[in-house]
Motif scaffolding. Sequence first.
Motif, mmCIF file in Angstrom:
data_model
loop_
_atom_site.group_PDB
_atom_site.id
_atom_site.type_symbol
_atom_site.label_atom_id
_atom_site.label_comp_id
_atom_site.label_asym_id
_atom_site.label_seq_id
_atom_site.Cartn_x
_atom_site.Cartn_y
_atom_site.Cartn_z
ATOM 1 N N THR A 13 -45.183 34.327 39.106
ATOM 2 C CA THR A 13 -45.696 34.907 38.089
ATOM 3 C C THR A 13 -44.781 36.025 36.850
ATOM 4 O OG1 THR A 13 -47.835 34.003 38.325
ATOM 5 C CG2 THR A 13 -48.136 35.601 37.209
ATOM 6 N N TRP A 14 -45.144 36.758 37.892
ATOM 7 C CA TRP A 14 -44.592 38.395 37.242
ATOM 8 C C TRP A 14 -42.883 37.966 36.595
ATOM 9 C CZ3 TRP A 14 -39.892 40.763 38.432
ATOM 10 C CH2 TRP A 14 -39.619 41.871 38.071
ATOM 11 N N LEU A 15 -42.235 37.604 37.108
ATOM 12 C CA LEU A 15 -40.766 37.403 36.869
ATOM 13 C C LEU A 15 -40.946 36.229 35.554
ATOM 14 C CD1 LEU A 15 -38.263 37.320 37.362
ATOM 15 C CD2 LEU A 15 -37.756 35.356 38.738
ATOM 16 N N MET A 16 -41.959 35.107 35.888
ATOM 17 C CA MET A 16 -41.431 34.291 34.116
ATOM 18 C C MET A 16 -42.733 35.241 33.122
ATOM 19 S SD MET A 16 -41.165 31.733 33.131
ATOM 20 C CE MET A 16 -41.079 29.992 33.683
ATOM 21 N N GLY A 17 -43.167 36.037 33.495
ATOM 22 C CA GLY A 17 -43.951 36.872 32.160
ATOM 23 C C GLY A 17 -42.566 37.524 31.887
ATOM 24 N N SER A 18 -42.392 38.364 33.151
ATOM 25 C CA SER A 18 -41.709 39.796 32.436
ATOM 26 C C SER A 18 -40.233 39.870 31.870
ATOM 27 C CB SER A 18 -41.187 40.408 33.605
ATOM 28 O OG SER A 18 -40.793 40.473 34.693
ATOM 29 N N LEU A 19 -39.970 38.761 32.563
ATOM 30 C CA LEU A 19 -38.637 37.968 31.725
ATOM 31 C C LEU A 19 -38.363 36.900 31.635
ATOM 32 C CD1 LEU A 19 -36.151 39.968 35.108
ATOM 33 C CD2 LEU A 19 -37.000 40.839 32.715
ATOM 34 N N GLY A 20 -39.275 36.525 31.632
ATOM 35 C CA GLY A 20 -39.256 34.408 31.274
ATOM 36 C C GLY A 20 -37.973 34.093 31.308
ATOM 37 N N ARG A 21 -38.257 34.334 32.999
ATOM 38 C CA ARG A 21 -37.192 33.366 34.252
ATOM 39 C C ARG A 21 -37.568 32.811 35.125
ATOM 40 N NH1 ARG A 21 -32.222 33.074 32.841
ATOM 41 N NH2 ARG A 21 -31.253 35.242 32.512
ATOM 42 N N ILE A 22 -37.160 31.207 35.651
ATOM 43 C CA ILE A 22 -38.308 31.002 36.966
ATOM 44 C C ILE A 22 -37.764 31.989 38.662
ATOM 45 C CG2 ILE A 22 -37.894 28.918 37.863
ATOM 46 C CD1 ILE A 22 -37.775 27.235 35.611
ATOM 47 N N ALA A 23 -38.634 31.518 39.545
ATOM 48 C CA ALA A 23 -38.429 31.957 40.136
ATOM 49 C C ALA A 23 -37.573 30.866 41.200
ATOM 50 C CB ALA A 23 -39.503 32.952 41.122
ATOM 51 N N GLY A 24 -36.738 30.557 40.857
ATOM 52 C CA GLY A 24 -35.626 29.362 41.834
ATOM 53 C C GLY A 24 -34.826 29.923 42.709
ATOM 54 N N ILE A 25 -34.858 30.397 43.701
ATOM 55 C CA ILE A 25 -33.827 30.794 44.691
ATOM 56 C C ILE A 25 -32.035 30.799 44.431
ATOM 57 C CG2 ILE A 25 -32.911 31.722 47.159
ATOM 58 C CD1 ILE A 25 -35.798 32.402 46.122
ATOM 59 N N SER A 26 -32.385 29.362 43.965
ATOM 60 C CA SER A 26 -30.448 28.881 44.292
ATOM 61 C C SER A 26 -29.926 29.090 43.128
ATOM 62 C CB SER A 26 -31.191 27.204 43.907
ATOM 63 O OG SER A 26 -31.079 26.666 43.174
ATOM 64 N N GLY A 27 -30.881 29.011 41.812
ATOM 65 C CA GLY A 27 -30.627 29.320 40.606
ATOM 66 C C GLY A 27 -30.016 31.323 40.376
ATOM 67 N N ILE A 28 -31.231 31.637 41.401
ATOM 68 C CA ILE A 28 -30.838 33.045 41.136
ATOM 69 C C ILE A 28 -29.658 33.839 41.921
ATOM 70 C CG2 ILE A 28 -31.917 35.182 42.215
ATOM 71 C CD1 ILE A 28 -34.729 34.419 41.580
ATOM 72 N N LEU A 29 -29.225 32.624 43.223
ATOM 73 C CA LEU A 29 -27.997 33.254 44.090
ATOM 74 C C LEU A 29 -26.972 32.631 42.865
ATOM 75 C CD1 LEU A 29 -26.879 34.256 46.279
ATOM 76 C CD2 LEU A 29 -27.615 31.996 47.381
ATOM 77 N N SER A 30 -26.776 31.595 42.515
ATOM 78 C CA SER A 30 -25.665 31.074 41.541
ATOM 79 C C SER A 30 -25.570 32.002 40.657
ATOM 80 C CB SER A 30 -25.718 29.255 41.531
ATOM 81 O OG SER A 30 -27.165 29.594 40.496
ATOM 82 N N GLY A 31 -26.513 31.940 39.699
ATOM 83 C CA GLY A 31 -26.308 33.025 38.837
ATOM 84 C C GLY A 31 -24.959 34.827 39.306
ATOM 85 N N LEU A 32 -25.757 34.845 40.129
ATOM 86 C CA LEU A 32 -25.506 35.846 40.585
ATOM 87 C C LEU A 32 -23.667 35.769 41.449
ATOM 88 C CD1 LEU A 32 -26.208 39.220 41.080
ATOM 89 C CD2 LEU A 32 -27.188 38.795 42.901
ATOM 90 N N ALA A 33 -23.779 35.265 42.061
ATOM 91 C CA ALA A 33 -22.555 34.723 42.792
ATOM 92 C C ALA A 33 -21.619 33.797 41.413
ATOM 93 C CB ALA A 33 -23.011 33.927 43.472
ATOM 94 N N PHE A 34 -22.074 33.606 40.647
ATOM 95 C CA PHE A 34 -20.713 32.567 39.822
ATOM 96 C C PHE A 34 -20.680 32.153 38.509
ATOM 97 C CE2 PHE A 34 -21.968 29.827 43.883
ATOM 98 C CZ PHE A 34 -21.736 29.854 44.685
ATOM 99 N N GLU A 35 -21.267 32.712 38.080
ATOM 100 C CA GLU A 35 -21.359 33.133 36.533
ATOM 101 C C GLU A 35 -20.560 34.606 36.426
ATOM 102 O OE1 GLU A 35 -25.743 32.042 34.888
ATOM 103 O OE2 GLU A 35 -25.668 30.340 35.783
ATOM 104 N N ARG A 36 -20.530 34.722 34.922
ATOM 105 C CA ARG A 36 -20.014 36.001 34.735
ATOM 106 C C ARG A 36 -21.077 37.203 34.601
ATOM 107 N NH1 ARG A 36 -14.511 36.535 31.526
ATOM 108 N NH2 ARG A 36 -13.636 34.272 32.384
ATOM 109 N N PRO A 37 -21.223 38.098 34.855
ATOM 110 C CA PRO A 37 -22.939 39.226 34.876
ATOM 111 C C PRO A 37 -22.838 38.801 33.178
ATOM 112 C CG PRO A 37 -20.719 40.010 35.380
ATOM 113 C CD PRO A 37 -20.276 39.130 35.518
ATOM 114 N N LYS A 38 -24.035 39.202 32.931
ATOM 115 C CA LYS A 38 -24.551 38.936 31.492
ATOM 116 C C LYS A 38 -25.555 39.798 31.236
ATOM 117 C CE LYS A 38 -24.605 33.989 31.576
ATOM 118 N NZ LYS A 38 -24.828 32.531 31.601
#
Length: 158
Positions: A21-46
């Motif tokens: 809830t905090w992650l969605m409310g503060s950053l508008g992000r979903i707390a999906g571990i695979s998405g968080i990890l892949s975003g960190l490992a494979f996507e260009r830093p945003k």
Amino acid sequence: MDWSASLHGLVGGILIGLSATWLMGSLGRIAGISGILSGLAFERPKGDSAWRLTFLLGLISGPLLVMALGGGLGNVVGEAGVDATGAVIGAPAGGVGLMIVAGLLVGLGTGIGSGCTSGHGVCGLSRLSARSLVATLTFLVMAMVTVYGVRHLLGGGA
């Protein structure tokens, strides 16, 4: 019934819900571990690498802190399969190699399924997402099929 384990599960579930809830409310992000990890490992830093790294470090440091404070491994069998605590989760049966292969297959599945149980099961269901309901039901059914196959068709497991 082990009320201590039930209480730990309840507290853990509440903390997971609050963090999602905090992650969605503060950053508008979903707390999906695979998405968080892949975003960190494979996507260009945003510009969002800091929260992703902090989230993942929290996942790792929480259990380590509990162990350091004397909480042990919880209900998992300890070193060399010693079970002095009445553990219900046994030591890995297949060895490190099989665990690595299984982890890679889980990673592949999260890519194909566009998310994992934390993203779909915790965050998606709470947002009443039909896609997440289908994904979560698929995860559960496939887990049951896998356990049945391993225990009854292959003769493994307890």
